[in-house]
Design an enzyme around this catalytic site. Structure first.
Site, mmCIF file in Angstrom:
data_model
loop_
_atom_site.group_PDB
_atom_site.id
_atom_site.type_symbol
_atom_site.label_atom_id
_atom_site.label_comp_id
_atom_site.label_asym_id
_atom_site.label_seq_id
_atom_site.Cartn_x
_atom_site.Cartn_y
_atom_site.Cartn_z
ATOM 1 N N ASP A 465 -5.254 13.757 22.771
ATOM 2 C CA ASP A 465 -4.423 13.916 21.579
ATOM 3 C C ASP A 465 -3.887 15.314 21.302
ATOM 4 O O ASP A 465 -3.569 15.626 20.158
ATOM 5 C CB ASP A 465 -5.212 13.479 20.327
ATOM 6 C CG ASP A 465 -5.755 12.081 20.404
ATOM 7 O OD1 ASP A 465 -5.328 11.332 21.296
ATOM 8 O OD2 ASP A 465 -6.603 11.729 19.572
ATOM 9 N N GLU A 542 -1.063 5.520 20.542
ATOM 10 C CA GLU A 542 -1.012 4.747 19.308
ATOM 11 C C GLU A 542 0.059 5.303 18.389
ATOM 12 O O GLU A 542 1.063 4.658 18.124
ATOM 13 C CB GLU A 542 -2.399 4.796 18.649
ATOM 14 C CG GLU A 542 -2.527 4.056 17.339
ATOM 15 C CD GLU A 542 -3.910 4.241 16.758
ATOM 16 O OE1 GLU A 542 -4.495 3.244 16.307
ATOM 17 O OE2 GLU A 542 -4.409 5.382 16.749
ATOM 18 N N GLU A 546 3.510 10.631 15.498
ATOM 19 C CA GLU A 546 2.934 11.971 15.640
ATOM 20 C C GLU A 546 3.437 12.641 16.911
ATOM 21 O O GLU A 546 3.538 13.873 16.961
ATOM 22 C CB GLU A 546 1.408 11.894 15.614
ATOM 23 C CG GLU A 546 0.874 11.650 14.209
ATOM 24 C CD GLU A 546 -0.642 11.686 14.130
ATOM 25 O OE1 GLU A 546 -1.179 12.401 13.258
ATOM 26 O OE2 GLU A 546 -1.292 10.993 14.922
#
Length: 639
Positions: A465, A542, A546
């Site tokens: 991430d 996901e 972002e």
């Protein structure tokens, strides 16, 4: 309402939190004066400082133990579709589209997946799972492991080796139905998952002695060997290939059908072995167009043909520049991939731009209402920093929210409030960037990364991430740079922002400190979240929104600091990510999601499946929210 959310990539349960906010999630301000000042960084970037080794007690980075050849001397390409090869002795399934592969102790598996459905927690998942149809293995030696030996923009080479001079290498790439092999010594065995229907047998005098073509469980495959090779059927499900001493190569392809004409088309390109893949981009500011050119370099292993097949995904077809006639295609998890003969194609997309802040309100009642909200958010601001987490993700969310609130205050004429928020934003960034407190950054030279301490959601342990986390930091720093360019200079704090940007978006290939575009899959046109891709269904992402936030941050930072190359890179990443989101998450053109799926969009996209859930809940508002937040002026693509 803003649904605060975590982005774990491994754990299925995370707590839910909601905080009433304006725009991206309100404001969290925590003074930095109380942080401990006990350590001195051993490296500097302007006024910033960082460490060159993780400290005792810090989480350990994953070890890219399984690399060799060209790959061994470069920063590890984490967060890619093939990254699992580097971190375990035998890989997870590699979803290359339309094919799947897996390096195992028994050999290199090849499959052409088909659509499957699974009910998970009451929600339907659609998968194209890896099912091995053919296992390719050397006869004369047993490989001890599988290693990433070479990679380029959408190509990966896996080497399965034993002793000196004993190796079987497989080269695979996005969009190609071919896998390309070299065997150093001995014969090669092909094990079929079931007794195949043979429609081209090289032991048949009427057939090409170089070609085997079979159908297994309804899917067709072909093996293309060099001239002079010989074959032996060891048993109905096992075929042995004897290669000439001077031609130790062959290719394997998944075929769209079992027609002789198709086999002939594939034979024509079967010996053009790819050696490099590269994407080049440019941004025409006057026309607001982003062009990207995708090129495959090949070498002719037999004959003189250099042309290959390139599989164009739906997001390619939506913006491809010239006509590319296609006769063959595949049903895949990304919709129909159509093959075109050639070694390059060009995409052109419009970059629509975004303003740095929303406009102020003119309606008196609206201005009064927003003014009250500003006061309230400021009063509750301390609740977001430290409440949900104190690592780079939750601190980043607080920074992003602070920057947006500062812009709202400015637009509404609340000058003093905006200036106060700016100073708080600087202090928060600087408290990490100076490296002297309990929160700091470390540049690791073994893997090639820049990580923040403490980690959140395995951002260090599994390299997860980074673009999600750092996108908020870059966006917040860009808002500071717009107000105070001197703060963003390399002599002050810009160097630390540059380190964060380099970690997720280095545009140079072959570096040892950072890999090329760590999180971004150039060919699929979107990002991946998992660092080690340690999933049977491949890598995953996901929160598409972002990812967009990260590339918008690059655009804004590049514009604010006068870095045109970075701005142009941001435009390429931003427009590409949005184009892929519109296809594979939102399915705007109705080409991807199966009719049986029954959901309005895919909230989670894996290499080999898509689903309607989150890592921590199946509550619908959060399933939507994770692909909408943060809401900033760069979110207008959601309109």
């Amino acid at each position: 309402m803003h649904m605060g959310h975590a982005i774990p990539r491994r754990r299925a349960v995370r707590m839910l939190t909601r905080t009433a906010v304006l725009m991206t999630g309100g404001l969290a301000l925590l003074a930095s004066a109380g942080l401990a000042r006990a350590a001195t960084p051993d490296a500097t970037a302007g006024l910033g400082g960082y460490y060159t080794k993780l400290k005792s007690g810090d989480p350990a980075l994953p070890v890219a133990e399984f690399v060799s050849g060209e790959a061994a001397g470069k920063a590890a390409p984490t967060n890619q579709w093939y990254s699992s090869v580097m971190f375990q002795r035998w890989s997870q399934p590699i979803h290359a589209h339309p094919m799947t592969y897996r390096a195992t102790e028994e050999g290199f598996e090849v499959g052409l997946p088909t659509k499957r459905f699974a009910n998970v927690g009451g929600s339907l998942e659609v998968s194209y799972a890896h099912v091995p149809a053919i296992v390719v293995s050397p006869v004369g030696f047993k490989p001890k492991d599988a290693r990433l030996s070479k990679f380029s923009d959408w190509l990966a080479q896996v080497s399965m080796a034993a002793g000196a001079g004993e190796s079987l290498t497989a080269t695979v790439l996005h969009g190609s139905p071919f896998s390309y092999f070299e065997s150093s010594t001995g014969d090669v065995r092909f094990r079929f998952a079931a007794k195949p229907d043979i429609f081209s047998d090289p032991t048949d005098a009427a057939r090409d002695k170089r070609v085997v073509a079979v159908t297994i469980a309804g899917q067709s495959y072909a093996i293309f060997a060099p001239t002079g090779a010989t074959w032996q059927w060891a048993q109905p499900t096992e075929l042995v290939l004897q290669l000439p001493a001077d031609a130790r190569y062959f290719s394997v392809a998944g075929l769209p059908d079992a027609r002789d004409g198709t086999l002939s088309d594939f034979l024509a390109v079967a010996y053009a072995f790819p050696t490099d893949t590269r994407v080049e981009w440019s941004y025409d500011e006057a026309a607001s167009k982003v062009r990207s050119v995708f090129k495959v370099q090949t070498v002719a292993r037999e004959g003189d043909n250099l042309t290959t097949f390139m599989g164009l995904y739906p997001h390619h077809w939506s913006s491809v520049v010239s006509d590319h006639p296609s006769q063959h295609g595949y049903d895949t998890v990304r919709g129909r991939i159509r093959l075109v003969p050639g070694n390059s194609f060009t995409l052109e997309r419009t970059y629509n731009g975004f303003v740095p802040m929303w406009a102020g309100l003119e309606d008196a009642a609206g201005k009064e209402s927003v003014g009250s909200l500003l006061v309230g958010d400021l009063a509750k601001s301390s609740q977001l920093f430290g409440k949900m987490g104190r690592g780079t993700y939750w601190v980043g969310k607080g920074l992003g929210a602070t920057a947006q609130l500062m812009s709202v205050a400015e637009a509404e004429g609340k000058t003093k409030m905006s200036e106060d928020l700016l100073e708080q934003l600087k202090k928060r960034l600087e408290s990490w960037f100076d490296g002297r407190g309990s929160t700091y950054f470390v540049q690791d030279s073994t893997l090639g990364t820049f990580v923040g301490i403490p980690q959140e959601y395995d951002s260090i342990k599994a390299m997860n991430d980074h673009h999600f986390h750092y996108g908020y930091w870059v966006m917040a720093a860009a808002y500071v740079a717009l107000k105070d360019p001197d703060w963003a200079s390399q002599q002050k704090w810009g160097g630390m922002v540059g380190k964060i940007i380099s970690d997720i978006a280095t545009a140079e290939r072959g570096r040892t400190d950072f890999p090329f575009l760590r999180n971004f899959d150039a060919y699929e046109g979107h990002s991946w979240a998992s660092g080690d891709a340690n999933f049977d269904a491949g890598n995953n992402q996901e929160s598409s929104s972002e990812a967009v936030n990260a590339w918008a941050g690059l655009l804004l930072w590049g514009e604010a600091t006068g870095d045109q190359k970075l701005r142009d890179l941001g435009a390429f990443l931003y427009t590409s990510e949005i184009a892929s989101i519109n296809q594979y998450w939102f399915d705007l053109e109705k080409q991807v999601l199966a009719p049986e799926y029954g959901k309005p969009f895919a909230s989670m996209v894996f290499g080999g499946k898509y689903a309607y859930n989150t890592w921590w809940t199946q509550e619908p508002r959060q399933i939507f929210g994770i692909n909408l937040l943060p809401i900033t002026p760069a979110s207008t693509y959601l309109g």
